[in-house]
Design a protein around this motif. Structure first.
Motif, PDB file in Angstrom:
ATOM      1  N   ARG A 274       0.831  -1.210   0.000  1.00 34.43           N
ATOM      2  CA  ARG A 274       0.000   0.000   0.000  1.00 34.43           C
ATOM      3  C   ARG A 274       0.863   1.257   0.000  1.00 34.43           C
ATOM      4  N   ARG A 275       1.902   1.248   0.844  1.00 37.71           N
ATOM      5  CA  ARG A 275       2.728   2.440   0.991  1.00 37.71           C
ATOM      6  C   ARG A 275       3.497   2.738  -0.292  1.00 37.71           C
ATOM      7  N   VAL A 276       4.123   1.708  -0.867  1.00 36.17           N
ATOM      8  CA  VAL A 276       4.908   1.943  -2.083  1.00 36.17           C
ATOM      9  C   VAL A 276       3.998   2.216  -3.277  1.00 36.17           C
ATOM     10  N   ALA A 277       2.746   1.766  -3.229  1.00 38.11           N
ATOM     11  CA  ALA A 277       1.819   2.089  -4.315  1.00 38.11           C
ATOM     12  C   ALA A 277       1.570   3.595  -4.364  1.00 38.11           C
ATOM     13  N   SER A 278       1.383   4.219  -3.193  1.00 37.48           N
ATOM     14  CA  SER A 278       1.217   5.672  -3.145  1.00 37.48           C
ATOM     15  C   SER A 278       2.512   6.383  -3.519  1.00 37.48           C
ATOM     16  N   PHE A 279       3.635   5.851  -3.042  1.00 38.29           N
ATOM     17  CA  PHE A 279       4.939   6.414  -3.390  1.00 38.29           C
ATOM     18  C   PHE A 279       5.146   6.391  -4.899  1.00 38.29           C
ATOM     19  N   ASN A 280       4.827   5.269  -5.524  1.00 34.62           N
ATOM     20  CA  ASN A 280       5.027   5.116  -6.966  1.00 34.62           C
ATOM     21  C   ASN A 280       4.128   6.064  -7.751  1.00 34.62           C
TER      22      ASN A 280
ATOM     23  N   TYR B 194       6.894  11.986  -4.818  1.00 35.61           N
ATOM     24  CA  TYR B 194       6.986  13.210  -5.627  1.00 35.61           C
ATOM     25  C   TYR B 194       8.331  13.902  -5.372  1.00 35.61           C
ATOM     26  N   ASN B 195       8.679  14.033  -4.095  1.00 36.98           N
ATOM     27  CA  ASN B 195       9.924  14.719  -3.752  1.00 36.98           C
ATOM     28  C   ASN B 195      11.156  13.880  -4.085  1.00 36.98           C
ATOM     29  N   TYR B 196      11.013  12.560  -4.049  1.00 32.30           N
ATOM     30  CA  TYR B 196      12.122  11.689  -4.455  1.00 32.30           C
ATOM     31  C   TYR B 196      12.443  11.894  -5.934  1.00 32.30           C
ATOM     32  N   ALA B 197      11.394  11.977  -6.750  1.00 31.11           N
ATOM     33  CA  ALA B 197      11.602  12.195  -8.185  1.00 31.11           C
ATOM     34  C   ALA B 197      12.218  13.558  -8.459  1.00 31.11           C
TER      35      ALA B 197
ATOM     36  N   ALA C 172       5.462   8.954 -10.308  1.00 30.24           N
ATOM     37  CA  ALA C 172       5.015   9.097 -11.695  1.00 30.24           C
ATOM     38  C   ALA C 172       4.466  10.497 -11.953  1.00 30.24           C
ATOM     39  N   ALA C 173       3.718  11.027 -10.986  1.00 28.46           N
ATOM     40  CA  ALA C 173       3.131  12.360 -11.157  1.00 28.46           C
ATOM     41  C   ALA C 173       4.210  13.419 -11.314  1.00 28.46           C
ATOM     42  N   ALA C 174       5.230  13.364 -10.459  1.00 29.57           N
ATOM     43  CA  ALA C 174       6.317  14.334 -10.558  1.00 29.57           C
ATOM     44  C   ALA C 174       7.072  14.188 -11.874  1.00 29.57           C
ATOM     45  N   SER C 175       7.306  12.953 -12.294  1.00 20.62           N
ATOM     46  CA  SER C 175       8.056  12.708 -13.524  1.00 20.62           C
ATOM     47  C   SER C 175       7.303  13.190 -14.751  1.00 20.62           C
ATOM     48  N   ALA C 176       5.956  13.106 -14.697  1.00 18.01           N
ATOM     49  CA  ALA C 176       5.143  13.544 -15.830  1.00 18.01           C
ATOM     50  C   ALA C 176       4.878  15.042 -15.820  1.00 18.01           C
ATOM     51  N   GLY C 177       5.308  15.735 -14.754  1.00 18.69           N
ATOM     52  CA  GLY C 177       5.096  17.182 -14.676  1.00 18.69           C
ATOM     53  C   GLY C 177       3.750  17.572 -14.112  1.00 18.69           C
ATOM     54  N   MET C 178       3.062  16.656 -13.436  1.00 22.70           N
ATOM     55  CA  MET C 178       1.772  16.958 -12.831  1.00 22.70           C
ATOM     56  C   MET C 178       1.989  17.672 -11.499  1.00 22.70           C
TER      57      MET C 178
ATOM     58  N   LEU D 245       1.682  18.631  -7.667  1.00 22.92           N
ATOM     59  CA  LEU D 245       1.426  17.750  -6.532  1.00 22.92           C
ATOM     60  C   LEU D 245      -0.023  17.838  -6.071  1.00 22.92           C
ATOM     61  N   MET D 246      -0.569  19.045  -5.992  1.00 24.05           N
ATOM     62  CA  MET D 246      -1.950  19.204  -5.526  1.00 24.05           C
ATOM     63  C   MET D 246      -2.927  18.488  -6.454  1.00 24.05           C
ATOM     64  N   VAL D 247      -2.679  18.553  -7.760  1.00 22.72           N
ATOM     65  CA  VAL D 247      -3.541  17.878  -8.734  1.00 22.72           C
ATOM     66  C   VAL D 247      -3.456  16.362  -8.534  1.00 22.72           C
ATOM     67  N   ALA D 248      -2.244  15.856  -8.310  1.00 20.44           N
ATOM     68  CA  ALA D 248      -2.061  14.419  -8.107  1.00 20.44           C
ATOM     69  C   ALA D 248      -2.809  13.944  -6.864  1.00 20.44           C
ATOM     70  N   GLU D 249      -2.697  14.692  -5.774  1.00 25.12           N
ATOM     71  CA  GLU D 249      -3.369  14.301  -4.541  1.00 25.12           C
ATOM     72  C   GLU D 249      -4.890  14.427  -4.673  1.00 25.12           C
ATOM     73  N   LEU D 250      -5.347  15.462  -5.348  1.00 24.85           N
ATOM     74  CA  LEU D 250      -6.783  15.632  -5.548  1.00 24.85           C
ATOM     75  C   LEU D 250      -7.345  14.508  -6.418  1.00 24.85           C
ATOM     76  N   ALA D 251      -6.639  14.152  -7.473  1.00 27.12           N
ATOM     77  CA  ALA D 251      -7.094  13.069  -8.353  1.00 27.12           C
ATOM     78  C   ALA D 251      -7.161  11.753  -7.590  1.00 27.12           C
ATOM     79  N   GLY D 252      -6.132  11.479  -6.786  1.00 25.15           N
ATOM     80  CA  GLY D 252      -6.140  10.252  -5.987  1.00 25.15           C
ATOM     81  C   GLY D 252      -7.277  10.231  -4.986  1.00 25.15           C
ATOM     82  N   GLY D 253      -7.546  11.391  -4.372  1.00 21.79           N
ATOM     83  CA  GLY D 253      -8.629  11.475  -3.393  1.00 21.79           C
ATOM     84  C   GLY D 253      -9.994  11.300  -4.027  1.00 21.79           C
ATOM     85  N   LEU D 254     -10.203  11.874  -5.195  1.00 22.69           N
ATOM     86  CA  LEU D 254     -11.485  11.719  -5.881  1.00 22.69           C
ATOM     87  C   LEU D 254     -11.713  10.264  -6.280  1.00 22.69           C
ATOM     88  N   TYR D 255     -10.663   9.590  -6.719  1.00 22.31           N
ATOM     89  CA  TYR D 255     -10.805   8.170  -7.053  1.00 22.31           C
ATOM     90  C   TYR D 255     -11.149   7.374  -5.795  1.00 22.31           C
TER      91      TYR D 255
END
Length: 218
Positions: free
Chosen positions: A86-92, A186-189, A96-102, A104-114
């Motif tokens: 579970r933890r590494v799934a969120s990390f991954n 995100y910060n690791y990337a 990906a979000a940081a690498s694609a240029g998304m 952070l707030m958009v990434a977290e909001l998208a994950g929360g809506l899902y």
């Protein structure tokens, strides 16, 4: 450069890390953070296409949902849902979000809506199953199928509300612990986290063979 844990206490099997620890992650065999960074850094699509790609890849059973598929994108045999990832799934996902240029707030909001959508489905499923069970049982009850159906629906819905399997109390309706791991990835990337370590877990043991059939008596 990815670092593997050299602390033998952490290498004992099964590996257990506090869910709120965002410095060491248990990963499925074959997982490489740099491969996720490379793959998503090469995306060159518009925001709509990016949304479709992320939804397709990170939804349950998606190509990059490490809770339900391995590092090669193949479903786990048993158990199908792997809680230890579970933890590494969120990390991954954050990686990906940081690498694609998304953002952070958009990434977290998208994950929360899902996650919120899964919670609503959980409640809906509880309501429908209670309704069907109660309605069916009502034919043999003096209250009748309608009353028993509504009572069953209310009971199941109340139980699902009090004891949620999908928790949405975190930031942007995420699981309360997920945002910290999304942010860690995100910060690791971005090169802002140098303390991240990975522990590759052993593959699960194969299922036991079926018991032998009793001899036939003629």
């Amino acid at each position: 450069m990815e670092r593997q844990s050299t602390n033998t206490a952490l290498l004992d099997s099964p590996f257990k890390a506090p869910y709120d620890d965002d410095s060491i992650y248990e990963t499925p065999p074959g997982y490489k953070a740099q491969e996720t960074i490379k793959r998503y850094s090469s995306l060159s699509i518009n925001p709509f296409g990016m949304a479709i790609t992320f939804y397709s890849n990170f939804k349950s059973d998606g190509r990059d949902d490490l809770q339900t598929v391995d590092a090669k994108g193949l479903p786990y045999s048993a158990p199908h849902f792997r809680r230890e990832y579970r933890r590494v799934a969120s990390f991954n996902y954050g990686l990906a979000a940081a690498s694609a240029g998304m953002p952070l707030m958009v990434a977290e909001l998208a994950g929360g809506l899902y996650n919120l959508g899964k919670r609503e489905k959980e409640l809906g499923d509880a309501y429908r199953s209670g309704l069907v069970i109660g309605f069916t049982a009502g034919f043999n009850h003096m209250q009748g199928p309608i009353v028993r159906g509504l009572a069953g629906a209310f009971k199941n819905l109340s139980e699902a509300w009090r004891k949620p399997k999908i928790k949405t109390s975190g930031k942007f309706w995420n699981h309360p612990n997920n945002p910290r791991h999304i942010e860690a990835g995100y910060n690791y990337a971005k090169g802002k986290r140098k303390d991240i370590r990975f522990h590759v877990s052993s593959p699960p043991p194969p299922p036991p063979p079926p018991p032998p059939s009793p001899p036939k008596i003629w």
